[in-house]
Structure formats: C-alpha cells, structure tokens
Design a protein around this motif. Structure first.
Motif, PDB file in Angstrom:
ATOM      1  N   VAL A   1       0.845  -1.189   0.000  1.00  0.00           N
ATOM      2  CA  VAL A   1       0.000   0.000   0.000  1.00  0.00           C
ATOM      3  C   VAL A   1       0.881   1.240   0.000  1.00  0.00           C
ATOM      4  O   VAL A   1       1.765   1.396   0.851  1.00  0.00           O
ATOM      5  CB  VAL A   1      -0.938   0.010   1.223  1.00  0.00           C
ATOM      6  N   VAL A   2       0.652   2.111  -0.972  1.00  0.00           N
ATOM      7  CA  VAL A   2       1.399   3.365  -1.023  1.00  0.00           C
ATOM      8  C   VAL A   2       0.493   4.558  -0.729  1.00  0.00           C
ATOM      9  O   VAL A   2       0.983   5.656  -0.461  1.00  0.00           O
ATOM     10  CB  VAL A   2       2.080   3.564  -2.397  1.00  0.00           C
ATOM     11  N   LYS A   3      -0.820   4.323  -0.769  1.00  0.00           N
ATOM     12  CA  LYS A   3      -1.748   5.406  -0.466  1.00  0.00           C
ATOM     13  C   LYS A   3      -3.079   4.818  -0.025  1.00  0.00           C
ATOM     14  O   LYS A   3      -3.610   3.914  -0.666  1.00  0.00           O
ATOM     15  CB  LYS A   3      -1.963   6.300  -1.684  1.00  0.00           C
ATOM     16  N   GLU A   4      -3.594   5.323   1.080  1.00  0.00           N
ATOM     17  CA  GLU A   4      -4.912   4.899   1.562  1.00  0.00           C
ATOM     18  C   GLU A   4      -5.920   6.002   1.267  1.00  0.00           C
ATOM     19  O   GLU A   4      -5.720   7.158   1.649  1.00  0.00           O
ATOM     20  CB  GLU A   4      -4.875   4.616   3.065  1.00  0.00           C
ATOM     21  N   GLN A   5      -6.992   5.616   0.555  1.00  0.00           N
ATOM     22  CA  GLN A   5      -8.041   6.566   0.220  1.00  0.00           C
ATOM     23  C   GLN A   5      -9.313   6.205   0.981  1.00  0.00           C
ATOM     24  O   GLN A   5      -9.306   5.281   1.795  1.00  0.00           O
ATOM     25  CB  GLN A   5      -8.238   6.575  -1.308  1.00  0.00           C
ATOM     26  N   ASP A   6     -10.379   6.927   0.744  1.00  0.00           N
ATOM     27  CA  ASP A   6     -11.593   6.721   1.541  1.00  0.00           C
ATOM     28  C   ASP A   6     -12.091   5.278   1.475  1.00  0.00           C
ATOM     29  O   ASP A   6     -12.409   4.676   2.501  1.00  0.00           O
ATOM     30  CB  ASP A   6     -12.708   7.668   1.065  1.00  0.00           C
ATOM     31  N   GLU A   7     -12.158   4.709   0.255  1.00  0.00           N
ATOM     32  CA  GLU A   7     -12.741   3.378   0.098  1.00  0.00           C
ATOM     33  C   GLU A   7     -11.759   2.339  -0.426  1.00  0.00           C
ATOM     34  O   GLU A   7     -12.071   1.149  -0.420  1.00  0.00           O
ATOM     35  CB  GLU A   7     -13.940   3.445  -0.861  1.00  0.00           C
ATOM     36  N   ASP A   8     -10.581   2.773  -0.880  1.00  0.00           N
ATOM     37  CA  ASP A   8      -9.675   1.815  -1.500  1.00  0.00           C
ATOM     38  C   ASP A   8      -8.225   2.095  -1.139  1.00  0.00           C
ATOM     39  O   ASP A   8      -7.891   3.132  -0.572  1.00  0.00           O
ATOM     40  CB  ASP A   8      -9.864   1.824  -3.019  1.00  0.00           C
ATOM     41  N   TYR A   9      -7.399   1.105  -1.465  1.00  0.00           N
ATOM     42  CA  TYR A   9      -5.954   1.232  -1.304  1.00  0.00           C
ATOM     43  C   TYR A   9      -5.313   1.326  -2.686  1.00  0.00           C
ATOM     44  O   TYR A   9      -5.704   0.620  -3.622  1.00  0.00           O
ATOM     45  CB  TYR A   9      -5.360   0.010  -0.602  1.00  0.00           C
ATOM     46  N   LEU A  10      -4.317   2.172  -2.813  1.00  0.00           N
ATOM     47  CA  LEU A  10      -3.470   2.213  -3.997  1.00  0.00           C
ATOM     48  C   LEU A  10      -2.237   1.376  -3.670  1.00  0.00           C
ATOM     49  O   LEU A  10      -1.537   1.651  -2.687  1.00  0.00           O
ATOM     50  CB  LEU A  10      -3.081   3.662  -4.328  1.00  0.00           C
ATOM     51  N   MET A  11      -1.985   0.349  -4.484  1.00  0.00           N
ATOM     52  CA  MET A  11      -0.915  -0.602  -4.187  1.00  0.00           C
ATOM     53  C   MET A  11       0.082  -0.652  -5.348  1.00  0.00           C
ATOM     54  O   MET A  11      -0.300  -0.497  -6.498  1.00  0.00           O
ATOM     55  CB  MET A  11      -1.484  -1.993  -3.928  1.00  0.00           C
ATOM     56  N   VAL A  12       1.340  -0.927  -5.006  1.00  0.00           N
ATOM     57  CA  VAL A  12       2.409  -0.968  -5.999  1.00  0.00           C
ATOM     58  C   VAL A  12       3.268  -2.200  -5.757  1.00  0.00           C
ATOM     59  O   VAL A  12       3.521  -2.589  -4.611  1.00  0.00           O
ATOM     60  CB  VAL A  12       3.277   0.302  -5.943  1.00  0.00           C
ATOM     61  N   LEU A  13       3.684  -2.826  -6.847  1.00  0.00           N
ATOM     62  CA  LEU A  13       4.630  -3.942  -6.782  1.00  0.00           C
ATOM     63  C   LEU A  13       5.874  -3.570  -7.564  1.00  0.00           C
ATOM     64  O   LEU A  13       5.798  -3.232  -8.749  1.00  0.00           O
ATOM     65  CB  LEU A  13       3.999  -5.215  -7.379  1.00  0.00           C
ATOM     66  N   LYS A  14       7.037  -3.639  -6.914  1.00  0.00           N
ATOM     67  CA  LYS A  14       8.293  -3.394  -7.613  1.00  0.00           C
ATOM     68  C   LYS A  14       8.675  -4.654  -8.379  1.00  0.00           C
ATOM     69  O   LYS A  14       8.699  -5.753  -7.822  1.00  0.00           O
ATOM     70  CB  LYS A  14       9.393  -3.027  -6.615  1.00  0.00           C
ATOM     71  N   LEU A  15       8.969  -4.472  -9.651  1.00  0.00           N
ATOM     72  CA  LEU A  15       9.318  -5.616 -10.506  1.00  0.00           C
ATOM     73  C   LEU A  15      10.823  -5.777 -10.659  1.00  0.00           C
ATOM     74  O   LEU A  15      11.293  -6.853 -11.044  1.00  0.00           O
ATOM     75  CB  LEU A  15       8.688  -5.434 -11.887  1.00  0.00           C
ATOM     76  N   ARG A  16      11.566  -4.706 -10.366  1.00  0.00           N
ATOM     77  CA  ARG A  16      13.019  -4.763 -10.432  1.00  0.00           C
ATOM     78  C   ARG A  16      13.585  -4.002  -9.252  1.00  0.00           C
ATOM     79  O   ARG A  16      13.035  -2.993  -8.807  1.00  0.00           O
ATOM     80  CB  ARG A  16      13.530  -4.133 -11.735  1.00  0.00           C
ATOM     81  N   GLU A  17      14.676  -4.495  -8.728  1.00  0.00           N
ATOM     82  CA  GLU A  17      15.338  -3.790  -7.638  1.00  0.00           C
ATOM     83  C   GLU A  17      15.948  -2.500  -8.163  1.00  0.00           C
ATOM     84  O   GLU A  17      16.553  -2.481  -9.237  1.00  0.00           O
ATOM     85  CB  GLU A  17      16.439  -4.672  -7.025  1.00  0.00           C
ATOM     86  N   GLN A  18      15.730  -1.437  -7.414  1.00  0.00           N
ATOM     87  CA  GLN A  18      16.258  -0.132  -7.837  1.00  0.00           C
ATOM     88  C   GLN A  18      17.772  -0.055  -7.597  1.00  0.00           C
ATOM     89  O   GLN A  18      18.287  -0.619  -6.657  1.00  0.00           O
ATOM     90  CB  GLN A  18      15.540   0.990  -7.052  1.00  0.00           C
TER      91      GLN A  18
END
Length: 284
Positions: free
Chosen positions: A267-284
């Motif tokens: 989870v990178v951002k929590e909103q009123d009804e949903d979560y914004l989620m991110v998956l890293k596909l490559r190591e930075q």
C-alpha cells in the motif's frame, strides 16, 4: 434457429455433453447425468423441451401461449418443471435465455458439494488473449466491479462511464497486455494491464509509465486459485517486458486485497474506500 446452432449453444455450457438415451431423437444435453435440454429436429414439428422451475415455466407459457407448452412427453407430475417450445419463428435471444435457465436449474438441483465439484476448474491454461476475444473484456470489466456479498450489483451500463470504459476502450495498444484462464474450452478469467495516464486516469494510476492491473474471474470459479495464477503469470510477463513496477487499486473490503499482499504488492496510499498498491518488478 438452426439445429446446429442450438446444439452448439447447449454444448457451450460448462461441462455439458450430448447424449442419446432414447435413440436418435431426442438429442439430449446433460450436466452430470441430468438432462436440461431435448431437441426434436423433426421437419414440420421442430421443437425443444427444456428444464425449468415451476414459476419460470408458467411465466413463459403465459407469455407465449400455444408456442411454449408443458413438456408434452412428461408425466403430469413432472410437467410443471419442463417446457416444450415450438421453434418455428421463435426468438433466438429468448431461446438462449431459456436454455441458460434450464442449465442453471439443473446445476442448482445438485447439493452444494456436488455443485462445487462440477464447477471445479481442474484443467487450466493461462495464455495470451487473442484479438478476436477482445470483446470478452466487456463482461470481464463488469465482473471486476466490486460490490459486497449479497448486495445487488450495479447496472451493466456503468461500464460505459468514462472512468471505467477507459480500461478496455480500443484495447490492443502497444503497452496493453492481457492473459486469460481457459478451462474445458471456456474463458473463465482474465487479467490485463494498461498505462492509463491520459486525460482520464485509472484508479490505480501512479505515473505516466507504470502499467495498472485489472483482473476478473467469473463468479462461479472464484476462490479456486485462478486469480493468483493469472496475477503470477502477468507479473512474470511484465518483468520480461522490462517494466520496473506495476500498480492497482483495490476496495478495502475486497478479499482480493490479501491476495495482492501475498504477491508482494504494498500500500502506497490509503483513500476513503480503496488502497493504492504498488509492486516493484526490479530492484532499484
């Protein structure tokens, strides 16, 4: 409608098969040993007999008097649960609806345990979608809309709203990817990614170059691990295509949230009804 078209539609139902227990006629279609349709392809007496609930059977007989009648071959005690339809000039769409009802009536006549066995998708192929299958995304987009268990779903027209239509409009652009889950010749799930960074952005948009997930599994086939398989295959595909990360939006009450967590989404951002989620596909 031609006999071959009716036969093909009956066989398109999940795990339905053709049988001839009474000779060449009628042509019977069964699910797990029970008949849901019988075709009588006789010139001048072209008809089909379909399983029905008592209420639905009476409804159709009232709407189409003389065309839809009680199952003519059935004993009186069974007649309320079968309808015979004389097919000359009968609506194709209505016939398909009645076949759907016949199949569903038989499916739900089995115990919950047997229904679960019938609906088990035990032979699954995950493959890229074919161009001629793009129209299927309309149904999958609608099925992807989350609403609580037991609640009445929104009207299908909701997917015409710009913020939803953007997920499938003109699908097949350079960054569009889609995989489907196929079992017994039926496409029962789909996962697709798009970069939705134009004037109308996706609910899971984080920037102008990160693909956003959309996933949908047909209701009867959920909680069989199909969604996880689709996600894993798409994640591998995105990695092979060189993407650094991917994103999605999920309702806070959606059970799929736990699946996304297990796959590594954060989870990178929590909103009123949903979560914004991110998956890293490559190591930075």
């Amino acid at each position: 409608m031609k006999v071959e078209d009716i036969k093909a539609y009956c066989l398109s139902k999940w795990k339905a098969y053709e049988d001839y227990p009474f000779g060449d006629i009628p042509i019977c279609y069964k699910l797990n040993g029970k008949v849901f349709a019988q075709i009588y392809p006789n010139p001048g007496d072209y008809k089909i007999t379909l399983k029905c609930t008592a209420d639905a059977g009476q409804f159709y007989r009232q709407v189409y008097p003389g065309i839809v009648v009680r199952g003519y071959h059935c004993p009186p005690v069974q007649q309320p649960y079968w309808n015979t339809i004389y097919l000359d000039n009968f609506s194709d769409e209505e016939l398909f609806n009645m076949i759907d009802h016949a199949y569903d009536t038989i499916l739900h006549s089995f115990s919950k345990k047997v229904q679960k066995q019938i609906l088990a998708a035990d032979e699954i192929e995950i493959r890229p979608i074919r161009r001629e299958e793009y129209p299927l995304l309309t149904d999958f987009l609608y099925d992807a809309i989350y609403f609580p268990e037991g609640a009445v779903g929104p009207p299908r027209e909701i997917i015409e709203q710009p913020e939803l239509a953007v997920y499938i409009a003109d699908f097949g652009q350079p960054d569009d990817l889609c995989l489907v889950a196929e079992s017994y010749g039926h496409i029962i799930g789909a996962v697709w990614t798009r970069i939705l960074a134009g004037e109308i952005k996706g609910y899971g948009n984080i920037d102008n170059h990160t693909p956003e997930f959309a996933i949908s599994v047909k209701k009867d086939f959920r909680q069989q691990g199909i969604g996880s398989k689709l996600m894993q295959e798409m994640i591998a595909l995105l990695k092979s295509n060189g993407y650094e990360k991917t994103s999605l939006s999920v309702n806070k009450d959606n059970y799929a949230y736990q699946m996304y967590q297990k796959l590594g989404f954060q989870v990178v951002k929590e909103q009123d009804e949903d979560y914004l989620m991110v998956l890293k596909l490559r190591e930075q």
